[in-house]
Structures are given as C-alpha cells and as structure tokens.
Design an enzyme around this catalytic site. Structure first.
Site, PDB file in Angstrom:
ATOM      1  N   ALA A  67       0.866  -1.176   0.000  1.00  0.00           N
ATOM      2  CA  ALA A  67       0.000   0.000   0.000  1.00  0.00           C
ATOM      3  C   ALA A  67       0.902   1.226   0.000  1.00  0.00           C
ATOM      4  O   ALA A  67       2.064   1.149   0.406  1.00  0.00           O
ATOM      5  CB  ALA A  67      -0.891  -0.024   1.231  1.00  0.00           C
ATOM      6  N   GLY A 113       0.323  -4.942   0.881  1.00  0.00           N
ATOM      7  CA  GLY A 113      -0.956  -4.860   0.165  1.00  0.00           C
ATOM      8  C   GLY A 113      -0.873  -5.430  -1.245  1.00  0.00           C
ATOM      9  O   GLY A 113      -1.877  -5.898  -1.790  1.00  0.00           O
ATOM     10  N   GLU A 116      -1.276  -9.021  -0.832  1.00  0.00           N
ATOM     11  CA  GLU A 116      -2.704  -9.285  -0.581  1.00  0.00           C
ATOM     12  C   GLU A 116      -3.511  -9.245  -1.882  1.00  0.00           C
ATOM     13  O   GLU A 116      -4.440 -10.037  -2.078  1.00  0.00           O
ATOM     14  CB  GLU A 116      -3.243  -8.257   0.413  1.00  0.00           C
ATOM     15  CG  GLU A 116      -2.608  -8.396   1.783  1.00  0.00           C
ATOM     16  CD  GLU A 116      -3.154  -7.393   2.776  1.00  0.00           C
ATOM     17  OE1 GLU A 116      -3.983  -7.765   3.602  1.00  0.00           O
ATOM     18  OE2 GLU A 116      -2.735  -6.221   2.725  1.00  0.00           O
ATOM     19  N   GLU A 136       4.399  -5.427   6.977  1.00  0.00           N
ATOM     20  CA  GLU A 136       3.536  -4.532   7.776  1.00  0.00           C
ATOM     21  C   GLU A 136       4.052  -4.291   9.189  1.00  0.00           C
ATOM     22  O   GLU A 136       3.985  -3.172   9.700  1.00  0.00           O
ATOM     23  CB  GLU A 136       2.102  -5.107   7.841  1.00  0.00           C
ATOM     24  CG  GLU A 136       1.249  -4.777   6.646  1.00  0.00           C
ATOM     25  CD  GLU A 136       1.447  -5.733   5.481  1.00  0.00           C
ATOM     26  OE1 GLU A 136       2.428  -6.514   5.493  1.00  0.00           O
ATOM     27  OE2 GLU A 136       0.632  -5.690   4.550  1.00  0.00           O
TER      28      GLU A 136
HETATM   29  N1  DAK Z   1       4.588   3.350  -0.843  1.00  0.00           N
HETATM   30  C1  DAK Z   1       4.961   4.538  -1.380  1.00  0.00           C
HETATM   31  N2  DAK Z   1       6.085   4.695  -2.126  1.00  0.00           N
HETATM   32  C2  DAK Z   1       6.855   3.614  -2.297  1.00  0.00           C
HETATM   33  C3  DAK Z   1       6.528   2.337  -1.760  1.00  0.00           C
HETATM   34  C4  DAK Z   1       5.331   2.243  -0.990  1.00  0.00           C
HETATM   35  N3  DAK Z   1       4.904   1.093  -0.458  1.00  0.00           N
HETATM   36  N4  DAK Z   1       7.500   1.469  -2.106  1.00  0.00           N
HETATM   37  C5  DAK Z   1       8.391   2.162  -2.847  1.00  0.00           C
HETATM   38  N5  DAK Z   1       8.014   3.438  -2.955  1.00  0.00           N
HETATM   39  C6  DAK Z   1       8.690   4.516  -3.684  1.00  0.00           C
HETATM   40  C7  DAK Z   1       9.915   4.980  -2.916  1.00  0.00           C
HETATM   41  O1  DAK Z   1       9.537   5.926  -1.931  1.00  0.00           O
HETATM   42  C8  DAK Z   1      10.730   5.598  -4.040  1.00  0.00           C
HETATM   43  O2  DAK Z   1      10.188   6.863  -4.331  1.00  0.00           O
HETATM   44  P1  DAK Z   1      11.162   8.163  -4.490  1.00  0.00           P
HETATM   45  O3  DAK Z   1      11.907   8.234  -3.222  1.00  0.00           O
HETATM   46  O4  DAK Z   1      12.011   7.820  -5.678  1.00  0.00           O
HETATM   47  O5  DAK Z   1      10.200   9.299  -4.724  1.00  0.00           O
HETATM   48  C9  DAK Z   1      10.431   4.691  -5.231  1.00  0.00           C
HETATM   49  O6  DAK Z   1       9.204   4.017  -4.896  1.00  0.00           O
HETATM   50  C10 DAK Z   1      11.509   3.647  -5.478  1.00  0.00           C
HETATM   51  O7  DAK Z   1      11.718   2.941  -4.269  1.00  0.00           O
HETATM   52  P2  DAK Z   1      13.173   2.779  -3.587  1.00  0.00           P
HETATM   53  O8  DAK Z   1      14.061   3.901  -3.981  1.00  0.00           O
HETATM   54  O9  DAK Z   1      12.948   2.524  -2.148  1.00  0.00           O
HETATM   55  O10 DAK Z   1      13.677   1.452  -4.320  1.00  0.00           O
HETATM   56  P3  DAK Z   1      14.717   0.391  -3.747  1.00  0.00           P
HETATM   57  O11 DAK Z   1      15.076  -0.493  -4.886  1.00  0.00           O
HETATM   58  O12 DAK Z   1      15.834   1.061  -3.018  1.00  0.00           O
HETATM   59  O13 DAK Z   1      13.890  -0.452  -2.675  1.00  0.00           O
HETATM   60  C11 DAK Z   1      11.943  -1.647  -1.855  1.00  0.00           C
HETATM   61  C12 DAK Z   1      12.811  -1.240  -3.094  1.00  0.00           C
HETATM   62  C13 DAK Z   1      10.687  -2.349  -2.357  1.00  0.00           C
HETATM   63  C14 DAK Z   1      12.765  -2.627  -0.977  1.00  0.00           C
HETATM   64  C15 DAK Z   1      11.622  -0.379  -1.021  1.00  0.00           C
HETATM   65  O14 DAK Z   1      11.061   0.598  -1.915  1.00  0.00           O
HETATM   66  C16 DAK Z   1      10.642  -0.612   0.072  1.00  0.00           C
HETATM   67  O15 DAK Z   1      11.011  -1.129   1.144  1.00  0.00           O
HETATM   68  N6  DAK Z   1       9.395  -0.182  -0.124  1.00  0.00           N
HETATM   69  C17 DAK Z   1       8.389  -0.220   0.892  1.00  0.00           C
HETATM   70  C18 DAK Z   1       7.859  -1.610   1.085  1.00  0.00           C
HETATM   71  C19 DAK Z   1       6.788  -1.603   2.114  1.00  0.00           C
HETATM   72  O16 DAK Z   1       7.067  -1.485   3.318  1.00  0.00           O
HETATM   73  N7  DAK Z   1       5.548  -1.597   1.626  1.00  0.00           N
HETATM   74  C20 DAK Z   1       4.400  -1.401   2.506  1.00  0.00           C
HETATM   75  C21 DAK Z   1       4.024  -2.715   3.100  1.00  0.00           C
HETATM   76  S1  DAK Z   1       2.765  -2.486   4.281  1.00  0.00           S
HETATM   77  C22 DAK Z   1      -4.311  -0.167   4.920  1.00  0.00           C
HETATM   78  C23 DAK Z   1      -4.471  -1.413   4.374  1.00  0.00           C
HETATM   79  C24 DAK Z   1      -3.376  -2.132   3.986  1.00  0.00           C
HETATM   80  C25 DAK Z   1      -2.130  -1.611   4.182  1.00  0.00           C
HETATM   81  C26 DAK Z   1      -1.978  -0.377   4.719  1.00  0.00           C
HETATM   82  C27 DAK Z   1      -3.060   0.377   5.104  1.00  0.00           C
HETATM   83  N8  DAK Z   1      -5.461   0.605   5.329  1.00  0.00           N
HETATM   84  C28 DAK Z   1      -6.773   0.039   5.158  1.00  0.00           C
HETATM   85  C29 DAK Z   1      -5.312   1.960   5.697  1.00  0.00           C
HETATM   86  C30 DAK Z   1      -1.000  -2.370   3.734  1.00  0.00           C
HETATM   87  C31 DAK Z   1       0.217  -2.039   4.133  1.00  0.00           C
HETATM   88  C32 DAK Z   1       1.364  -2.481   3.392  1.00  0.00           C
HETATM   89  O17 DAK Z   1       1.329  -2.792   2.224  1.00  0.00           O
END
Ligand code: DAK
Length: 261
Positions: A67, A113, A116, A136
């Site tokens: 997400a 997400g 999911e 998460e």
């Molecule tokens: N959200 C927003 N931006 C994201 C993103 C994300 N999940 N993942 C990557 N990006 C963006 C980065 O911020 C970066 O943007 P800029 O800085 O260039 O503007 C761009 O994508 C490229 O990412 P990286 O520079 O970080 O790329 P790397 O190769 O260095 O790293 C990575 C890749 C996938 C390991 C890293 O980007 C990363 O750790 N990303 C986050 C993964 C993550 O934690 N995802 C969230 C999981 S929790 C909800 C329901 C469900 C959920 C939430 C709320 N509600 C009902 C409210 C679910 C939650 C989740 O999914």
C-alpha cells in the site's frame, strides 16, 4: 472510465490490468484500489468475450510494493482506518469472487498490500525474480486487505505466523513450494504463462468455471457451506445447454462448442 492509475489491455478477451505507478513501485493508493474496483464491478462488462483477467504491475522491478505508505499518515481514528480497510476488503473480495479466472502475474517485489492483491486472485504466476513479503509489522501495522486470512489458507497457520511476524522475503521457487504461487517462469514470461492458462480455461464450459469459482471460494468462507454449494452448483449445471453439449460432444467424439447457456 478514464483511469489514472491502472491500464487495461485486451488481447482477444484476455485482459491485463496493469497497476501503473512505476514511480512508486506500483504502490496501491486508495484511488488505485477504487479504479480496480470500478473495472471489476462495471467496466469489465464492456469487454466482449471476456476470458479472464491478469493483474500485474508496470515495469520489471515490482508487481506492487505494498500500500502507498505516503497515504497512511493522517488517519485520525480507528474507525477511519477500519473504513479504509473494509473498502480494500470489498474490492479484493470482488476479485476473488469474479466469475472468470483472475491470475496475478508477479514480477519483482510483491509486498504487503500487493501480496494481498495477488492472494485475492485465483492463481499466481511468479517470475524468477519475484519476491514476496509482508513487511507490515515493520511499520507498526498488520495486513489490512484480508491477507491475514488468505495467507494461512494457503500455507497453514504456522508458516503464516512466521511470514507475518518475521517479514521474511520469499523467492519464487519457495513461493511455489509453499503453495503461494502456481508456477515459476523466466522473468518476462509471467503474462504469457497466465494467458496460456486463461486460454485453456476458455475452452471449457463457462458456467461450470463460474460455479467452480463459487464452490472453491466457499471452502474458505466461514459464512458459506462449501459442500452445500457444490451440491447446489452441480444441480444447476446439470440443466444447462453446456452440459447437454459437453456430454453430446463426448458421445459423438467431437469437440464441444460451449455457449455459456
Ligand atoms: N509506498 C509509497 N512509495 C513507495 C513504496 C510504498 N509502499 N515502495 C516504494 N516506494 C517509492 C519509494 O519511496 C521511491 O520513491 P522516491 O523516493 O524515488 O520518490 C520509489 O518508490 C523507489 O523505491 P526505492 O528507492 O525505495 O527502491 P529500492 O530499490 O531502493 O527499494 C523496496 C525497493 C521495495 C525494498 C523499497 O522501496 C521498500 O522497502 N518499499 C516499501 C515496502 C513496504 O514497506 N511496503 C508497505 C508494506 S505495508 C491499509 C491497508 C493495507 C495496508 C496499509 C493500510 N489501510 C486500510 C489503511 C498495507 C500495508 C502495506 O502494504
């Protein structure tokens, strides 16, 4: 509808829905989820001879990296957070219950997400560089789109606990071993493998396929009785023209021509 975050490609009835936010590794913001919902409730009806839907992400690096973290902040009450979760649940449930096959074609990161979303599809094809994880708990959250329920159905409770609590990243081969993905394919061949499966299913009786989806989903649904669903579906299918055609074709030693009636 004109979409801002997804692309729809139609290849002779095999539709590919592409989450198209490569600048954010295709992270799902609420608008994207709502556009996916519009496609699966309304816009699919405009596609003639729809055979199935492949969901994928733009680019090679990510299917969907979760997400959109930048949208999480600013939710001020548990009720508001739960309402957003319920909205996501509703859209992902529609994908799971869709009457045609849905397949996630997973290349690169499939996180949170995004994982999911892939789990809501009927099947998953993993490219050899696919990486699956639920991060998460690193953010102080748990899955919000029913991943905590779909994951143990596929991998069992113990492995689900491990994956959700450790955030360990799983590669494509292991995803297949765990029952999370159906096949591993060389990177770049995820969509062609998914297309091959959908084309094969399209040669079968469409009403029977729709009832298979209902019945198998009932197995997971605490509010349904899968056994009764199977019995009811079986009865309904026996009165269809497709059943008559399928059995006649077998007896006459010819290929069945199903009409979905
Ligand atoms: N959200 C927003 N931006 C994201 C993103 C994300 N999940 N993942 C990557 N990006 C963006 C980065 O911020 C970066 O943007 P800029 O800085 O260039 O503007 C761009 O994508 C490229 O990412 P990286 O520079 O970080 O790329 P790397 O190769 O260095 O790293 C990575 C890749 C996938 C390991 C890293 O980007 C990363 O750790 N990303 C986050 C993964 C993550 O934690 N995802 C969230 C999981 S929790 C909800 C329901 C469900 C959920 C939430 C709320 N509600 C009902 C409210 C679910 C939650 C989740 O999914």
């Amino acid at each position: 509808m004109d979409y801002k975050n997804i692309l729809i490609e139609n290849n002779d009835g095999v539709v590919t829905l592409i989450v198209n936010r490569p600048h954010a590794l295709n992270a799902l913001n609420m608008e994207t989820i709502s556009e996916i919902g519009v496609f699966f409730t309304e816009d699919y009806k405009t596609i003639q001879n729809l055979k199935g839907v492949i969901i994928t992400g733009a680019g090679e690096k990510a299917f969907v990296a979760g997400a959109d973290i930048k949208e999480f902040l600013g939710i001020e009450s548990p009720e508001a957070g739960s309402a957003l979760a319920r909205n996501g649940h509703d859209v992902f449930n529609i994908i799971e219950k869709f009457h045609k096959p849905t397949i996630a074609a997973v290349q690169g990161f499939c996180l949170g997400g995004g994982f999911e979303l892939a789990l809501a599809c009927h099947m998953r094809i993993a490219g050899e560089k696919a990486k699956f994880s639920f991060p998460e708990v690193n953010l102080g959250l748990l899955p919000g789109f029913n991943g905590s329920q779909r994951l143990p159905m596929l991998v069992g409770k113990a492995k689900a606990f491990e994956l959700l609590m450790t955030t360990d990243m799983i590669k494509a081969e292991e995803a297949v071993k765990l029952g999370l993905a159906n096949h591993v394919v060389p990177q770049g061949e995820e969509i062609s493998k998914a297309t091959e499966i959908i084309e094969k299913i399209a040669t079968k009786a469409p009403l029977a396929i729709a009832e298979i989806i209902k019945t198998v989903n009932a197995y997971q649904d605490k509010n349904s009785d899968g056994t009764e669903q199977e019995i009811a579906s079986f009865g309904q299918l026996m009165t269809t023209k497709d059943f008559e055609e399928g059995t006649s074709a077998f007896i006459e030693k010819r290929k069945a021509e199903f009409t979905g009636e």
